[in-house]
Design an enzyme around this catalytic site. Structure first.
Site, PDB file in Angstrom:
ATOM      1  N   ASN A   1      -5.387   6.785   7.041  1.00  0.00           N
ATOM      2  CA  ASN A   1      -5.329   5.839   5.927  1.00  0.00           C
ATOM      3  C   ASN A   1      -4.586   6.357   4.715  1.00  0.00           C
ATOM      4  O   ASN A   1      -3.574   5.797   4.310  1.00  0.00           O
ATOM      5  CB  ASN A   1      -6.759   5.438   5.555  1.00  0.00           C
ATOM      6  CG  ASN A   1      -6.842   4.352   4.525  1.00  0.00           C
ATOM      7  OD1 ASN A   1      -6.642   4.579   3.348  1.00  0.00           O
ATOM      8  ND2 ASN A   1      -7.129   3.136   4.979  1.00  0.00           N
TER       9      ASN A   1
ATOM     10  N   GLU B   1      -3.986  -5.772  10.360  1.00  0.00           N
ATOM     11  CA  GLU B   1      -3.222  -4.581   9.997  1.00  0.00           C
ATOM     12  C   GLU B   1      -2.859  -3.745  11.215  1.00  0.00           C
ATOM     13  O   GLU B   1      -2.681  -2.525  11.115  1.00  0.00           O
ATOM     14  CB  GLU B   1      -4.010  -3.740   8.980  1.00  0.00           C
ATOM     15  CG  GLU B   1      -4.228  -4.435   7.650  1.00  0.00           C
ATOM     16  CD  GLU B   1      -4.886  -3.546   6.624  1.00  0.00           C
ATOM     17  OE1 GLU B   1      -5.193  -2.386   6.949  1.00  0.00           O
ATOM     18  OE2 GLU B   1      -5.078  -4.004   5.491  1.00  0.00           O
TER      19      GLU B   1
ATOM     20  N   ASP C   1     -10.111   1.894  -3.926  1.00  0.00           N
ATOM     21  CA  ASP C   1      -9.240   2.065  -2.769  1.00  0.00           C
ATOM     22  C   ASP C   1      -8.487   3.381  -2.924  1.00  0.00           C
ATOM     23  O   ASP C   1      -9.052   4.448  -2.769  1.00  0.00           O
ATOM     24  CB  ASP C   1      -8.294   0.865  -2.680  1.00  0.00           C
ATOM     25  CG  ASP C   1      -7.730   0.657  -1.299  1.00  0.00           C
ATOM     26  OD1 ASP C   1      -7.523   1.658  -0.597  1.00  0.00           O
ATOM     27  OD2 ASP C   1      -7.473  -0.494  -0.910  1.00  0.00           O
TER      28      ASP C   1
ATOM     29  N   GLU D   1       0.838  -1.193   0.000  1.00  0.00           N
ATOM     30  CA  GLU D   1       0.000   0.000   0.000  1.00  0.00           C
ATOM     31  C   GLU D   1       0.879   1.253   0.000  1.00  0.00           C
ATOM     32  O   GLU D   1       2.098   1.177   0.068  1.00  0.00           O
ATOM     33  CB  GLU D   1      -0.906   0.010   1.249  1.00  0.00           C
ATOM     34  CG  GLU D   1      -2.392  -0.204   0.971  1.00  0.00           C
ATOM     35  CD  GLU D   1      -3.080   1.035   0.464  1.00  0.00           C
ATOM     36  OE1 GLU D   1      -2.393   2.012   0.117  1.00  0.00           O
ATOM     37  OE2 GLU D   1      -4.326   1.044   0.417  1.00  0.00           O
TER      38      GLU D   1
ATOM     39  N   ASN E   1     -11.536   6.630   2.185  1.00  0.00           N
ATOM     40  CA  ASN E   1     -10.290   5.925   1.901  1.00  0.00           C
ATOM     41  C   ASN E   1      -9.365   6.828   1.089  1.00  0.00           C
ATOM     42  O   ASN E   1      -8.854   7.792   1.600  1.00  0.00           O
ATOM     43  CB  ASN E   1     -10.607   4.606   1.197  1.00  0.00           C
ATOM     44  CG  ASN E   1      -9.480   3.601   1.270  1.00  0.00           C
ATOM     45  OD1 ASN E   1      -8.324   3.952   1.179  1.00  0.00           O
ATOM     46  ND2 ASN E   1      -9.823   2.333   1.443  1.00  0.00           N
TER      47      ASN E   1
END
Length: 368
Positions: free
Chosen positions: A163, A187, A272, A75, A220
């Site tokens: 995030n 996570e 995402d 990510e 997000n």
């Protein structure tokens, strides 16, 4: 183009990781890596044209490359042109990784990372990070390596799980604060949320934290249009589908209005993270949202509930115009969580996708 082939890059990564004491049992997740072979044909059939207008962004002799693998959930990519490297998070393994564009080497940049998720580069070339769990804060890594805490609470209560993050041209920092990092143990650490909402925050250059959006369920990814007159935000728990909303940014650079749905992932796409190019197009991480079909099917004598959307059809990057028109789909063998533009010319698309990082040269450039 880099000299290492994807196969050699993977071998170098595994060898370097083992030399650093990162055996499979130590979190390399080597068993989850796989041998990837780039397509030998030009143009790459992985770049699927959904609208002829996208053709100008496709490079005929460029194919998707796998530049790193062995992560558990990749990510938060951020590119640093001064050093020619990409930083990205491997959240479950609690580390930030570094891909050196010149050598093809992949190494551990920071471990532990406090389950870092989103990363970005500020206007002064410093790393700004969303520490997704444990500390639940926004930090900045100074040029000397010192870590400065920028925000860890709002109105006297801890943040949820920062995030994704962007830095505006006025040096304000905007980030989303959903629940993912404290919803379970994968996570980070399970914890009870203290915030009443899952907000989008603005951190001013003088350190004032403001909740600029309070009515999106688990926001997000987020990004600004090239002129910064619009802010786009992913609603991860959108109804009935994941969505991207746009907001008009006021003349004060702070206030938001005119909430409008731009993209609706009606194909069960798992929106995402995303980025915007200089022409205003949205390049979105894509994959299955995990929703199950209402009726089971028979598989090897068992009744199995399949996914509504097939991962093999959805995994990759979906590109949309500023008006929300689908332009292209870049097919990947893994679900893409996030992406960024990088390379010396800002035209190399880096895609963090599950266990791997992929790259593709395009005729588009990142807006920032």
């Amino acid at each position: 183009m880099q000299n290492d082939t994807p196969r050699n890059t993977r071998r170098q990564f595994l060898k370097a990781a083992a030399g650093a004491g990162l055996a499979t049992s130590g979190g390399l997740a080597g068993a989850q890596a796989f041998e990837y072979k780039p397509n030998q044909r030009y143009p790459d059939p992985a770049v699927q044209i959904l609208d002829p207008s996208f053709t100008k962004y496709r490079i005929y002799s460029s194919t998707v490359e796998q530049v790193a693998t062995g992560m558990r959930w990749a990510e938060g990519p951020a590119y640093f042109p001064e050093g020619g490297y990409l930083l990205f998070s491997d959240i479950p393994n609690n580390r930030i990784m570094k891909y050196d564009e010149k050598t093809g080497n992949v190494s551990v940049f920071r471990s532990p990372s406090n389950y870092a998720n989103g990363n970005t580069r500020d206007r002064q070339g410093r790393l700004v990070t969303c520490e997704h769990s444990s500390t639940r804060r926004i930090t900045r890594t100074e040029k000397n390596g010192k870590v400065t805490v920028l925000a860890d609470s709002f109105e006297g209560k801890r943040l949820n799980a920062p995030n994704d993050i962007v830095v505006k041209s006025d040096d304000s920092i905007w980030f989303t604060d959903p629940l993912f990092g404290i919803n379970g143990e994968w996570e980070g650490f399970r914890a009870k949320p203290e915030q009443a909402n899952t907000n989008v925050f603005r951190l001013s250059p003088d350190g004032q934290l403001t909740a600029v959006i309070t009515d999106i369920v688990n926001p997000n990814g987020l990004a600004f249009s090239p002129d910064e007159k619009k802010l786009y935000v992913v609603e991860w728990k959108g109804t009935p589908n994941r969505s991207i909303w746009s907001y008009d940014v006021g003349a004060d650079g702070v206030s938001l209005s005119n909430k409008t749905k731009v993209i609706d992932a009606a194909d069960q796409g798992g929106l995402d993270g995303f980025r915007v190019d200089r022409d205003g197009n949205l390049w979105c991480g894509w994959g299955s949202n995990g929703a199950l079909a209402s009726e089971p099917v028979e598989v090897n004598g068992r009744k199995v509930f399949p996914l509504k959307g097939k991962s093999e059809d959805l995994d990759g990057v979906r590109v949309f115009s500023a008006a929300g028109k689908p332009l292209a789909h870049i097919s990947l063998p893994e679900r893409c969580a996030n992406l960024t533009f990088g390379g010396p010319k800002n035209n190399r698309l880096y895609m963090t996708a599950s266990h791997s990082v992929y790259a593709l040269y395009v005729e588009a450039h990142g807006a920032t």
